[in-house]
Design a protein around this motif. Structure first.
Motif, PDB file in Angstrom:
ATOM      1  N   VAL A   1     -30.035 -12.806   5.402  1.00 17.09           N
ATOM      2  CA  VAL A   1     -30.748 -13.703   6.306  1.00 17.09           C
ATOM      3  C   VAL A   1     -29.862 -13.890   7.531  1.00 17.09           C
ATOM      4  O   VAL A   1     -28.760 -14.433   7.435  1.00 17.09           O
ATOM      5  CB  VAL A   1     -31.059 -15.062   5.642  1.00 17.09           C
ATOM      6  N   ASN A   2     -30.347 -13.388   8.682  1.00 19.41           N
ATOM      7  CA  ASN A   2     -29.531 -13.349   9.909  1.00 19.41           C
ATOM      8  C   ASN A   2     -28.166 -12.712   9.645  1.00 19.41           C
ATOM      9  O   ASN A   2     -27.115 -13.240   9.996  1.00 19.41           O
ATOM     10  CB  ASN A   2     -29.374 -14.754  10.498  1.00 19.41           C
ATOM     11  N   LYS A   3     -28.207 -11.583   8.931  1.00 18.39           N
ATOM     12  CA  LYS A   3     -27.057 -10.729   8.621  1.00 18.39           C
ATOM     13  C   LYS A   3     -26.061 -11.340   7.630  1.00 18.39           C
ATOM     14  O   LYS A   3     -25.015 -10.765   7.368  1.00 18.39           O
ATOM     15  CB  LYS A   3     -26.322 -10.324   9.915  1.00 18.39           C
ATOM     16  N   GLU A   4     -26.403 -12.513   7.053  1.00 13.80           N
ATOM     17  CA  GLU A   4     -25.548 -13.131   6.042  1.00 13.80           C
ATOM     18  C   GLU A   4     -26.157 -12.876   4.661  1.00 13.80           C
ATOM     19  O   GLU A   4     -27.335 -13.166   4.437  1.00 13.80           O
ATOM     20  CB  GLU A   4     -25.435 -14.645   6.282  1.00 13.80           C
TER      21      GLU A   4
ATOM     22  N   GLU B   1     -35.097 -17.253  16.253  1.00  7.51           N
ATOM     23  CA  GLU B   1     -35.626 -16.148  15.450  1.00  7.51           C
ATOM     24  C   GLU B   1     -34.806 -15.969  14.166  1.00  7.51           C
ATOM     25  O   GLU B   1     -33.578 -16.009  14.188  1.00  7.51           O
ATOM     26  CB  GLU B   1     -35.560 -14.865  16.293  1.00  7.51           C
ATOM     27  N   VAL B   2     -35.506 -15.766  13.021  1.00  3.19           N
ATOM     28  CA  VAL B   2     -34.838 -15.531  11.733  1.00  3.19           C
ATOM     29  C   VAL B   2     -35.163 -14.112  11.283  1.00  3.19           C
ATOM     30  O   VAL B   2     -36.334 -13.737  11.179  1.00  3.19           O
ATOM     31  CB  VAL B   2     -35.309 -16.545  10.668  1.00  3.19           C
ATOM     32  N   VAL B   3     -34.107 -13.335  11.039  1.00  6.53           N
ATOM     33  CA  VAL B   3     -34.269 -11.943  10.616  1.00  6.53           C
ATOM     34  C   VAL B   3     -33.943 -11.846   9.123  1.00  6.53           C
ATOM     35  O   VAL B   3     -32.848 -12.221   8.698  1.00  6.53           O
ATOM     36  CB  VAL B   3     -33.350 -11.003  11.423  1.00  6.53           C
TER      37      VAL B   3
ATOM     38  N   ARG C   1     -37.196  -4.876   6.627  1.00  6.41           N
ATOM     39  CA  ARG C   1     -36.934  -5.999   7.531  1.00  6.41           C
ATOM     40  C   ARG C   1     -38.219  -6.757   7.833  1.00  6.41           C
ATOM     41  O   ARG C   1     -39.295  -6.175   7.953  1.00  6.41           O
ATOM     42  CB  ARG C   1     -36.307  -5.483   8.834  1.00  6.41           C
TER      43      ARG C   1
ATOM     44  N   THR D   1     -39.345 -10.392  10.347  1.00  2.00           N
ATOM     45  CA  THR D   1     -38.848 -11.342  11.351  1.00  2.00           C
ATOM     46  C   THR D   1     -39.758 -12.569  11.377  1.00  2.00           C
ATOM     47  O   THR D   1     -40.986 -12.437  11.384  1.00  2.00           O
ATOM     48  CB  THR D   1     -38.828 -10.688  12.742  1.00  2.00           C
TER      49      THR D   1
ATOM     50  N   ARG E   1     -29.691 -18.686  19.095  1.00  2.18           N
ATOM     51  CA  ARG E   1     -29.558 -17.832  17.915  1.00  2.18           C
ATOM     52  C   ARG E   1     -28.085 -17.535  17.632  1.00  2.18           C
ATOM     53  O   ARG E   1     -27.668 -17.407  16.484  1.00  2.18           O
ATOM     54  CB  ARG E   1     -30.327 -16.521  18.125  1.00  2.18           C
TER      55      ARG E   1
ATOM     56  N   ASN F   1     -27.194 -22.069  12.812  1.00  2.00           N
ATOM     57  CA  ASN F   1     -27.109 -21.649  11.413  1.00  2.00           C
ATOM     58  C   ASN F   1     -28.415 -21.998  10.717  1.00  2.00           C
ATOM     59  O   ASN F   1     -28.871 -23.138  10.794  1.00  2.00           O
ATOM     60  CB  ASN F   1     -25.954 -22.356  10.697  1.00  2.00           C
ATOM     61  N   ILE F   2     -28.984 -21.026  10.002  1.00  2.00           N
ATOM     62  CA  ILE F   2     -30.246 -21.284   9.312  1.00  2.00           C
ATOM     63  C   ILE F   2     -29.972 -22.065   8.021  1.00  2.00           C
ATOM     64  O   ILE F   2     -29.040 -21.754   7.290  1.00  2.00           O
ATOM     65  CB  ILE F   2     -30.999 -19.966   9.011  1.00  2.00           C
TER      66      ILE F   2
END
Length: 660
Positions: free
Chosen positions: A553-556, A591-593, A605, A607, A642, A646-647
């Motif tokens: 989630v957002n590369k984490e 935006e959340v990836v 993926r 988004t 972004r 932090n999500i």
């Protein structure tokens, strides 16, 4: 006040209440210590012998019979046990159903989870016989319970449903009993059903097991039809136990459970000698010593006795009590203190190994202490569960639990919720994997989060292995094509295809355990309308092209939902994950990836678009360049947000994602 040195006290003794006090203080202390060994011993020696105990004491070893009931799941073992208990007068007719199924989850699901025992007295041709019955589980996950039951028995009733015929677990239980040298009595149950076909079931037993159909007993446990023929058959066909009560004590620990008041209670089979309250025992496995507080039989509940003799199966507990269930090692041999060199230890049992692992977390971290106590309490009575602490960045502190199979895991979860009111998040079941490193080390990984990221491309890894099982599937012939397709789709290798009747097929496949725990049994049942049955056993470790699939989630990475999968499945599973997770994550101001990564490769993926203010709402007839300028300014702001935002993912998102 008179002192102890007064002549009248030294000269003799006097009575005070019901206890004899000696005039000499030292002599009095000796008598006192000898009288009060344990309160239970005192009661056992002075209480009048009951009619039940008198009848048991008059029965010689030649008239003992120890037997168990084994069958496939839902073939009527517990119902038949009820009828036998009613027939011998152990319980009143028309009482509770499945009297030996004592857990709420057993009654709710209609399955037996834990083997239960009961002693019965049966009068046959004018003579009393002491019968010891064990009702065993039918599901493959609890096979260890069945093998332990065999150790206390000399024979087994092999039960077959007249409408279903021989099924997978029937075959497995037969070979297990045959290997132990047990005498098998064939029983055909449910002959009252409209769909019953007893001749077909008898033919299957003859062809599959080479059992004589003329010796089979046809019954209906539900209606009680012909049940009275079973016990005379058991007496005639099952041999009495071998033992000598004059030899030094030798007993086998068959099972144990925990009582809050008495400590650990042991279910034992006495091979030689006899045991009574006040005896001092020692364990061969641990070397620890104990004083027996009480002995008794299950009739059907705990019923205290003065003595247990060679050939009997009963319970004992110690005083002071055994507080740690880890001391009660199933398969251990016990004898009296001083007889260790005269007694040879019994072979014992192979400890069952956990095959399925899940992570468990409390929904609310403030409930952690309560949940830990609940888990520890259930594991006291279910020693096949392995337990170690674990923590997750997403879900907080929790545990990694190991089970014998998926049903075992499901029953454990139900007991937590029903008996302890626990709110818990359970991750999907995973299996252990083996990593072989270049320096020769072999490491077994049970937590997918600890699996190496690069898979076989990792520089230090020589080979990755996964466990396989040998699966035996019995099914009607018309579903054969669909079942073969299911097995092949789960990377199975066909080993054998056998038509053991005109309409029934036995199919043997080697399957990866990871596919078996992924609801393989549910898919099999739905394809065959519930007619197929499954049994499996461990096969071997095999080299495999497996890789860790992670959710980002957002590369984490989200460690709670990591999983080790075969390379061929990674893309399909990755797409399912990101689509499902997107449904449960709320929109943010940026935006959340959401990505699925197989090793270092992104395979899917999704988004989630951010909330967005309409910056053009005040512009009615403005120039296009003005509009573009405002949109570009908003875009720059989004990039900045972004970068620093932090999500925060709510617990409910994980609960929704992990729910089936």
């Amino acid at each position: 006040m008179r002192s102890w040195c007064h002549p009248i006290y030294r000269a003799g003794t006097y009575l005070h209440g019901s206890f004899r006090l000696h005039a000499n203080p030292e002599r009095h202390r000796q008598l006192w210590s000898r009288t009060f060994t344990t309160s239970q011993w005192q009661r056992a020696t002075h209480q009048p012998i009951s009619d039940l105990e008198r009848r048991i004491s008059e029965i010689p070893l030649e008239r003992f019979r120890n037997f168990c009931i084994v069958a496939h799941v839902d073939h009527g073992k517990s119902t038949l046990s009820d009828r036998l208990l009613e027939l011998t007068g152990t319980i009143a007719p028309g009482g509770n159903k499945q009297i030996l199924d004592k857990l709420d989850v057993e009654r709710e699901r209609g399955i037996t989870v834990k083997a239960q025992t009961c002693s019965m007295i049966y009068n046959h041709q004018g003579e009393d016989f002491l019968l010891h019955l064990v009702d065993t589980p039918g599901h493959v996950d609890f096979r260890a319970e069945v093998s332990r039951s065999y150790a206390s028995c000399g024979g087994a009733l092999l039960l077959v449903d007249a409408s279903q015929g021989v099924q997978a677990q029937t075959v497995a239980n037969f070979y297990l009993a045959f290997a132990q040298g047990l005498h098998l009595v064939p029983i055909i149950n449910k002959i009252d059903l409209p769909s019953a076909d007893p001749p077909r079931a008898l033919e299957q037993m003859k062809e599959t097991f080479e059992l004589d159909p003329s010796k089979a007993v046809l019954v209906s446990a539900k209606t009680g039809l012909n049940v009275e023929s079973i016990l005379p058959t058991v007496i005639e066909q099952v041999p009495p136990p071998i033992g000598d009560q004059l030899k030094p004590l030798k007993l086998l620990l068959v099972d144990s459970w925990y009582s809050n008041y008495k400590g650990v209670i042991l279910l034992v089979r006495v091979f030689d000698g006899q045991i009574k309250a006040g005896d001092h025992l020692t364990s061969f496995a641990t070397g620890l010593r104990y004083t027996v507080g009480e002995v008794g039989i299950m009739y059907p509940n705990q019923t205290a006795q003065t003595v247990l003799r060679a050939g009997q199966v009963g319970y004992i507990y110690f005083n002071p009590g055994m507080k740690r269930s880890q001391e009660a090692k199933v398969g251990d041999t016990y004898t009296t203190v001083g007889s260790e060199k005269q007694v040879e230890a019994l072979p014992g049992f192979e400890e069952p190994k956990a095959m399925v692992f899940v992570a468990a977390f409390p929904v609310d971290q403030s409930d952690y202490a309560h949940l830990e106590g609940s888990i520890n309490q259930i594991t006291l009575n279910d020693r096949s569960v392995t337990l170690q602490k674990e923590s997750s960045e997403a879900l907080g502190a929790g545990w990694r639990l190991g089970f014998l199979g998926t049903l075992h895991c499901s029953v454990f979860e139900d007991r937590l919720r029903q008996e302890h009111g626990a709110s818990i998040i359970i991750t999907p079941p995973t299996v252990p994997f083996k990593v072989i490193w270049k320096d020769g080390r072999e490491e077994t990984v049970t937590n997918p989060a600890e699996f190496p990221d690069g898979g076989t491309t990792h520089s230090g890894i020589v080979e990755l292995q996964e466990p396989y099982v040998s699966a035996t599937i019995t099914l009607p012939q018309e579903y054969l094509g669909k079942v073969i397709e299911l097995c092949e789709g789960n990377r199975g290798e066909q080993k054998e295809l056998l038509f053991f009747t005109a309409t029934q097929v036995i199919l043997k496949y080697d399957l990866p355990l990871a596919h078996l725990v992924d609801d393989f049994f549910g898919k099999l049942k739905s394809l065959t309308k519930g007619y197929a049955s499954l049994d499996y056993e461990e096969a071997a470790w095999r080299k495999s092209n497996i890789i860790k699939l992670q959710l980002l989630v957002n590369k984490e990475p989200v460690d709670a939902v990591a999983r080790v999968v075969h390379y061929s499945q990674a893309e399909r599973l990755g797409k399912q994950w990101v689509t499902k997770f997107k449904e449960h994550v709320d929109r943010q101001m940026f935006e959340v990836v959401i990505q699925a990564a197989a090793g270092r490769r992104i395979v899917a993926r999704e988004t989630i678009k951010p909330f967005r203010k309409d910056v053009l709402s005040k512009l009615h007839a403005s120039d296009i360049s003005r509009r573009r300028k405002l949109l570009e300014k908003q875009k720059e702001g989004r990039k900045k947000l972004r970068a620093v935002g932090n999500i925060s993912i709510d617990q409910k998102a994980f609960q929704g994602f992990l729910a089936k």
